[in-house]
Write an enzyme that holds these catalytic residues in place. Structure first.
Site, PDB file in Angstrom:
ATOM      1  N   ASP A   1       0.874  -1.168   0.000  1.00 12.41           N
ATOM      2  CA  ASP A   1       0.000   0.000   0.000  1.00 12.41           C
ATOM      3  C   ASP A   1       0.913   1.220   0.000  1.00 12.41           C
ATOM      4  O   ASP A   1       2.060   1.184   0.455  1.00 12.41           O
ATOM      5  CB  ASP A   1      -0.958   0.005   1.204  1.00 12.41           C
ATOM      6  CG  ASP A   1      -2.142   0.948   0.966  1.00 12.41           C
ATOM      7  OD1 ASP A   1      -2.117   1.696  -0.030  1.00 12.41           O
ATOM      8  OD2 ASP A   1      -3.084   0.931   1.771  1.00 12.41           O
TER       9      ASP A   1
HETATM   10  C1  NOJ Z   1      -3.892   4.038   0.091  1.00 13.38           C
HETATM   11  C2  NOJ Z   1      -5.095   3.208   0.379  1.00 13.38           C
HETATM   12  O1  NOJ Z   1      -4.955   2.586   1.631  1.00 13.38           O
HETATM   13  C3  NOJ Z   1      -5.356   2.137  -0.664  1.00 13.38           C
HETATM   14  O2  NOJ Z   1      -6.597   1.551  -0.400  1.00 13.38           O
HETATM   15  C4  NOJ Z   1      -5.307   2.697  -2.043  1.00 13.38           C
HETATM   16  O3  NOJ Z   1      -5.552   1.687  -2.986  1.00 13.38           O
HETATM   17  C5  NOJ Z   1      -3.950   3.343  -2.263  1.00 13.38           C
HETATM   18  N1  NOJ Z   1      -3.768   4.411  -1.320  1.00 13.38           N
HETATM   19  C6  NOJ Z   1      -3.784   3.883  -3.672  1.00 13.38           C
HETATM   20  O4  NOJ Z   1      -4.601   4.957  -3.866  1.00 13.38           O
END
Ligand code: NOJ
Length: 763
Positions: free
Chosen positions: A306
């Site tokens: 993430d």
């Molecule tokens: C952080 C988020 O936790 C995740 O769900 C998301 O896919 C990513 N950012 C990319 O935007």
């Protein structure tokens, strides 16, 4: 994470791998590396890997946000490109091989052309985005859609989202979010299927099938990414990014099954979560990313971190610097680094110094290229980049109709005293009061990254288009979501007084749920509560329509209203879907996927909790019992609750025999009758409870459900087949097994309804 005994399956895989492990030890480098099952070999990919430099490999293992578009996290200009020219140059350099949050066929074609014509390896790029509940046409937020309990619907909306995404050059969605969320303070409850693992599994499967279809190479399907692996929904105190301190039994029984369901349905990617579990951040968690994911489950896809979670292991206190973080994540099994640039910066040196073996890097590259190949990008690199489709395929009438159907099917009728709903399209004066009755910007939900507010339909518009005499609908804001308006309450009260019924549109704004939007008090903001209490003083009947991304604590006039609809964020067709229900063209059929508490301070509150040694029952008083001073133990409205416009009566749960041998099965039945005067769709729920077990089991657990249509006056006998699978749980040995003994089983309208039958499981 507590490492308990490995399962047989895991053990046998380990045995198989012993040879590989010892060869690493002989070579002396990275001796703590324990490999997973090797990714399958493919001639074209092996050929590419054999010709790539380590820097090119590091590029393939990185993904960056198109920060010229919508940032979905903090932007570090030193690590990420900030202009289109930067992006082009970094594609040429081999650093950008995957991009997310970008959108648009023409731009993507140009980036792809550069990658194919101006880089040495000519490997196609992949484009990703957070397509969570729609691309341009927005569907209800996942929590709302989960309330439909309708997996076919979830599959169709995901397929429609894939259809629009692929019309605008997106190949990969960072969805579905399959985190089980038992604490409503956590803002990301909105993005998943709620508090129950079984419902979470069903929704996960449906969404993956919808996104990926039968053919991932098709121009209209997208790669799914089950996220956030794992236990992100278990963050302490419901505070985003916080630690999750859970035993492995809970991890495996509650939080992992929706991931397994997503992978079994074919999801070829997953995202390592921000949180740690018992001190080990997921992105550096070898047990999670390798032993379980690849060892036990034989997952063939890729793991992406993430957004900068590999770098955040430094803040966690798990890695000392970026280099260390890179090493720990790649060794744990995280193939691709999102947004930090750490793999690009550090992998070459780590490999040069022998701290990370080239074979570890190659394995990750194999998985990333394997996914690109599965998407058909090698043979058709310009797939889903049609400028014509981008114009023609957005907001197709069938997708708008689907958005309306989904909106309608996601609204939970929590309360309907005196059958105040449905309202009449003529001859009834309606005052629509509240800040959320006519605000397009508060209809779509937290993950509309390409929001099309202009085409969103508000409740005022939806009601207005169906009411016979438009003069019978008066719309008054009354207050802002978080602040009073001068004279607002007075004009709202005047409108209420002139009306026969009030619809009160109150709740949260879109940005009060979603990432980093944890709340301490999950209440309706004070300005709206004041408005509601003033309206109630007029004595007019009130229908509350809630806009929200989580279960809420309801108070005062909102709690006491004659009717309450939990309407989440319903998407582009919000107002039309609501009006279909409010005027009775359709009967509500959805059920709560999260329990509404009596008080915020009860969180985490979920129906499938364990019993304590001093449980409060309704008969045993309150002294020395499990409760709060200010609130009892139960929910105001528990998981699974929801009404229709008819009256459904449940007969007692019956069983085909009182005893079930371990490998046998019994039929569990109940008769349900629609004793009202309207057609209704009932969500019939099947629960079990293990009365005595070596690890105490929840008071009830959902094991199955059926959507049953009943005409007025109709009776049906509903059957569920019970097997030991339904009675099994994750035991201390980490195996999923049933123990002989006594069980209660229910066929019920909610997690607190129904009359149980007793079953004895014999050894
Ligand atoms: C952080 C988020 O936790 C995740 O769900 C998301 O896919 C990513 N950012 C990319 O935007």
């Amino acid at each position: 994470m507590t490492r308990l005994m490995a399962s047989n399956d895991q053990q046998s895989r380990r045995d198989l791998l012993k040879g590989a492990v010892s060869s690493i030890v002989i070579f002396g480098a990275a001796s703590n590396y324990r490999p997973a099952l090797a990714a399958p070999r493919d001639r074209q990919i092996e050929n590419l890997i054999s010709r790539m430099t380590i820097q090119e490999k590091a590029g393939q293992l990185s993904i960056f946000s198109d920060s010229t578009r919508i940032p979905t996290g903090p932007i570090n200009p030193n690590a990420t490109p900030t202009t289109t020219d930067d992006i082009k140059n970094q594609i040429r350099s081999g650093k950008i091989t995957a991009l997310f949050s970008a959108r648009g066929a023409a731009g993507a074609r140009e980036y792809q052309r550069i990658s194919l014509e101006e880089t040495r390896m000519k490997i196609p790029m992949v484009f990703a985005a957070d397509i969570i509940h729609g691309c341009i046409t927005q569907f209800p937020i996942p929590l709302g859609e989960a309330a439909s309990f309708d997996t076919d619907l979830a599959m169709r909306t995901a397929a429609a989202a894939a259809f629009e995404s692929t019309a605008t050059a997106i190949h990969w969605t960072f969805a579905p979010m399959v985190d089980v969320a038992r604490d409503q303070r956590w803002g990301r409850v909105a993005e998943g299927a709620g508090e129950d693992t079984y419902l979470g599994e069903q929704m996960a499967k449906a969404r993956v099938k919808g996104f990926q279809g039968d053919n991932l190479k098709s121009e209209t399907t997208v790669l799914a990414c089950a996220k956030h692996f794992a236990a992100y929904g278990a963050v302490q105190g419901g505070m985003d990014y916080n630690t999750a301190d859970i035993p492995e039994t809970t991890l495996r029984q509650v939080h992992l099954p929706p991931f397994k369901a997503a992978f079994d349905a074919g999801a070829l990617s997953t995202m390592s979560s921000f949180n740690d579990i018992a001190g080990v951040p997921s992105t550096g968690n070898h047990h999670l990313l390798t032993d379980i994911l690849r060892g036990e489950w034989a997952f063939k896809g890729l793991v992406v971190s993430d957004y900068t979670s590999e770098a955040e292991m430094i803040n966690h206190g798990f890695a000392k610097d970026g280099r260390d973080a890179t090493k720990k994540s790649i060794m744990a099994g995280c193939d691709m680094s999102m947004q930090s640039g750490l793999y690009w910066d550090h992998l070459p040196d780590l490999v040069a110094k022998g701290e990370v073996l080239m074979r570890v890097v190659d394995e990750a590259v194999r998985r990333v290229l394997g996914v690109k190949k599965a998407l058909g990008l090698f043979e058709n690199p310009y797939r889903s980049m049609s400028v014509e489709r981008e114009v023609q395929d957005m907001r197709k009438p069938e997708n708008i109709a689907l958005a309306r159907e989904a909106a309608r099917k996601s609204v939970v009728l929590i309360k309907n005293e005196g059958d105040i709903l449905p309202l009449k399209k003529s001859g009834q004066k309606i005052a629509l009061i509240g800040p959320l009755g006519d605000d397009k910007t508060q209809t779509l939900g937290c993950w509309a990254i390409f929001p099309d507010f202009d085409n969103a339909v508000t409740l005022a518009q939806g009601l207005g288009s169906q009411i016979v005499d438009r003069a019978n609908l008066k719309v008054v804001k009354g207050c802002e979501v978080n602040a009073a308006i001068e004279g607002g309450i007075a004009s709202a009260m005047a409108a209420a007084q002139a009306a026969d019924v009030v619809i009160l549109a109150v709740g949260e704004t879109q940005d009060m749920s979603g990432e980093a939007q944890s709340r301490v008090e999950i209440t309706i903001p004070k300005a709206q509560q004041d408005l509601a209490d003033a309206i109630a003083a007029t004595g007019k009947p009130i229908v509350v329509v809630l806009t929200h991304g989580r279960a809420l604590e309801l108070q005062g006039a909102i709690k006491n209203a004659q009717a309450i609809m939990a309407a989440w964020f319903l998407g582009s067709e919000s107002g039309n879907g609501l009006a279909d229900l409010i005027f009775g063209d359709f009967s509500p059929s959805a059920r709560l996927p999260v329990s509404f508490p009596l008080r915020s301070g009860q969180q985490p509150l979920y129906y499938n909790h364990r019993r304590t040694g001093r449980p409060q029952t309704t008969t045993n008083g309150t002294e020395y019992r499990t409760r709060y001073r200010e609130a009892a133990f139960e929910a105001l409205y528990s998981f699974g609750h929801g009404l229709t416009y008819s009256k459904i009566e449940y007969g007692p749960t019956q069983i085909s025999g009182p005893q079930m041998p371990m490998n046998g099965q019994i039929a569990v039945t109940a008769t349900i009758k629609n004793s009202g005067i309207r057609q209704a769709r009932e969500v019939v729920q099947f629960y079990v409870h293990d009365k005595v077990a070596s690890i105490t089991q929840p008071v009830r657990l959902l094991k199955d459900f059926k959507l049953v249509d009943l005409a007025a006056g109709e009776t049906k006998t509903i059957e569920f087949i019970l097997t030991k699978q339904d009675l099994a749980f994750v035991r201390a040995n980490l195996r999923h097994e049933a123990e002989a003994g006594e069980f209660d089983v229910w066929i019920a309208p909610s997690s607190v309804g129904g009359v149980a039958a007793k079953v004895v499981l014999t050894a």
